[in-house]
Design an enzyme around this catalytic site. Sequence first.
Site, PDB file in Angstrom:
ATOM      1  N   ARG A   1      67.958  73.472  57.643  1.00 14.94           N
ATOM      2  CA  ARG A   1      66.682  73.345  58.369  1.00 14.94           C
ATOM      3  C   ARG A   1      65.886  72.156  57.839  1.00 14.94           C
ATOM      4  NH1 ARG A   1      68.260  74.742  62.333  1.00 14.94           N
ATOM      5  NH2 ARG A   1      70.217  74.869  61.210  1.00 14.94           N
TER       6      ARG A   1
ATOM      7  N   ASP B   1      74.440  77.825  75.283  1.00 13.78           N
ATOM      8  CA  ASP B   1      73.991  77.363  73.970  1.00 13.78           C
ATOM      9  C   ASP B   1      74.244  78.464  72.931  1.00 13.78           C
ATOM     10  OD1 ASP B   1      72.873  75.754  72.091  1.00 13.78           O
ATOM     11  OD2 ASP B   1      70.804  76.091  72.708  1.00 13.78           O
ATOM     12  N   GLU B   2      74.296  78.120  71.657  1.00 13.67           N
ATOM     13  CA  GLU B   2      74.469  79.099  70.569  1.00 13.67           C
ATOM     14  C   GLU B   2      75.635  80.043  70.859  1.00 13.67           C
ATOM     15  OE1 GLU B   2      72.799  78.681  67.968  1.00 13.67           O
ATOM     16  OE2 GLU B   2      70.700  78.191  68.348  1.00 13.67           O
TER      17      GLU B   2
ATOM     18  N   GLN C   1      77.332  78.753  61.831  1.00 16.60           N
ATOM     19  CA  GLN C   1      75.975  79.267  62.003  1.00 16.60           C
ATOM     20  C   GLN C   1      75.950  80.625  62.683  1.00 16.60           C
ATOM     21  OE1 GLN C   1      72.683  76.440  62.835  1.00 16.60           O
ATOM     22  NE2 GLN C   1      74.305  74.968  63.211  1.00 16.60           N
TER      23      GLN C   1
ATOM     24  N   THR D   1      71.470  70.064  71.581  1.00 16.08           N
ATOM     25  CA  THR D   1      70.554  70.209  72.706  1.00 16.08           C
ATOM     26  C   THR D   1      70.522  68.919  73.516  1.00 16.08           C
ATOM     27  OG1 THR D   1      69.226  71.590  71.249  1.00 16.08           O
ATOM     28  CG2 THR D   1      68.266  70.998  73.361  1.00 16.08           C
TER      29      THR D   1
END
Length: 767
Positions: free
Chosen positions: A637, A218-219, A249, A33
């Site tokens: 996480r 993003d992603e 991911q 980010t």
Amino acid sequence: MLDISVLNDKQAEAVQCTEGPLLVLAGAGTGKTRVLTHRVAYILENGLADPYEIMAITFTNKAAGEMRDRINSLVGYGAESIWVSTFHSACVRILRRYIDRIGYGTNFTIYDSGDQSTVVKNILAGKSKNDKINDSKKKFYITAISGLKNRLITLDDYKESDEYDEKVYTVYEEYEEELKKNNALDFDDLLLKTVMLLETDEEAREYYQNRLKYILVDEYQDTNKAQFELIRLLSGKYKNICVVGDDDQSIYKFRGADIRNILDFEKVFENTKVVKLEQNYRSTGNILDAANNVIKHNEKRKSKALWTEEEDGLDVEFHRVENEYNEADFVARTIKRLKSTGRFSFGDFACLYRTNAQSRHIEEAFVNNDIPYNIVGGKNFYQRREIKDIIAYLKTVNDGVDDLAVKRIINVPKRGIGEKTIQNIEMYADSNGINFYDALADKNCMDILGTRTAKKVERFVYEIESIRTLVGVESLSNVISRIIEDTGYEEMINEGTKEDAMNRMENLGALISKAIEYEEDYREKLENRANGAYDITDVSNMKPKDAESEDDEAVLGTGRDLLTKFLADITLMSDIDNLEEDDSRVLMMTVHASKGLEFDNVFLCGMEENTFPNRMVLNEKDGVEEERRLCYVAMTRARKRLYLLSAKHRMIRGSMYLLNVSRFIREIPGLYKENAKEIQYRERMENNDEFQDARHEFKRKAVFNISVEKIDSLDYGVGDTVRHMKFGVGEVKEIRNGGRDYEVTVDFENYGVKKMFASFAKLQKLD
DNA sequence: TATATAGTGTTTTTT
DNA sequence: ACACTATATA
């Protein structure tokens, strides 16, 4: 001035390489980010583009909001003009402006998965009256249609394709007709129709291609074919397309995400530059080590390994507990213990699990231990019944074009308009080619119904019409309040239990707050425009300062449009979007929901074979690899502490299962020492043919049923007189040992012969 | 038409 | 265990 020195070499490279296609492979916690936001700032500072020529796409509204905030604080003026949005809301904006060119009305409504389900249900019900419609059948068609749309396969394409299936085709066909009739698009349509529009309409395509000099995604690992085509089209002119993702991911394959998008990016976009980010800034060495050890067992991945300059930190802890209660207890007690040191707040903890069903016991333990918590997910706020009802009212009040919405609320609260009446009106509407709602206002239609029913329907129409006069006059929140009060909806809610009523009214209150907030934002925007934040009348400068306003200008302007926009936006809102920073609560959520978040201390529950990896995917191709990625997401996480928990047995759907330690735990060296007995058991599970056969049965019944609460012996026998709570006194005629439970036959004085299970009946022996 | 009862199918779900 | 829904019944 933008400070590049806060970036590492790789990050700086990704930020500064602005021209041409760029693929950034960014592992968890490597600052993707930060790269995205700095890249935008870098483009602006170097005058490579104006803000409205930049587009940044994310998957959730929350991520979009966060990105906008961070860009704002980085560049200051002009950031609000950058097009930061989700794939779906970007499409809505494009379609609101141009969709009439492919045969839809620009005020289309959006069908969520619930609406989708209703449509398919109706289609199947109309097709075969004898065949039962079960959920799995419905799901099959929804998945099939969604899968086709995700891959941009239209009806015509499907007919030609080698996967053609006649049944799927006809359902798909009727589904499309139904949505078109209601001027509705489902989530997949938003992408599909936008791609179709941009492919066929040169003017629309060129407009966006000329405007969008820089696009960031993003992603990226979770994009599907439609999303891929969309960005390919939008970036068609300048080809300055930067995608950021991590193949490790990718966890949404079941929703159409296509890993090929990331693996083949370099093939499709010529002269792609690839930058790998591997330095992790989030987790301790030990946590990264454990996560790396798990993910390296996947064969299909681009090789990379996260590293950190941080300390090793605390050991990753693994605990094999007895059952789900002990697991929940462990989590609660550990949180309490750490909290009592005074170094943590509850917000520093998160509890993750594979499936929502696992949350119950943990929630109970938190309640018992006075630990404040928040559960993310489960059922989405906007999918709750009362919210969907009010949205259906709003849709009806707005234009009444969406038959599904009208039918949903015509008898909610009860107005005595039943199934039969609705069918009659539907038939009239169909044969006259008009909307369901228009049929209600049709005198001829009412004549068919008979005066009593017609009166009830007229009453409904009157209610809708009176609220309709308020739209654009009263505030949005007032319109909602009037619906809740004037239609008797509130009264209906209050007829239920007190707890339920409070809960629902609270939800409706939240909806009203949302509307107030929405309206304030909208007014603010209008004011900014009026104050010359940008000037659309200035023809000498054809580029408006606020690109969104230009799209708006083409279609919007009145109070009715505000409502249309509001309805679209809340349909595209998800549970996680409403997650506010709250330091005072432990967060509970599924692993899926946790993606993109991070916490000091993470508990990962249910690390057992058949729980995680989940039993449903064990036979699927690549199923375990996707589960392993999920596990990797969950582990990464954690910043400081990671607790992995595993229960020896747990109750699932009423049956007790013995569970082995998850293979993911066994993939982490040194975490878990199996004893001989367990190894033997596991080998039997994995290698024994007999067990493999049994595994097929596993789906339907408990193979490892070890103890259902069974009454060892009964204190009454055949011939005894017993009392039952409801049936009163009777004589025991027969007792059969049914394995799980005793089946008792009793001849009651007033109710006759009944058969019942002893553990349920709680029969009392009388002397 | 509204309500009680039996029957059923249960992974994840950014939008 | 439990929620949701199709079917029977008042």
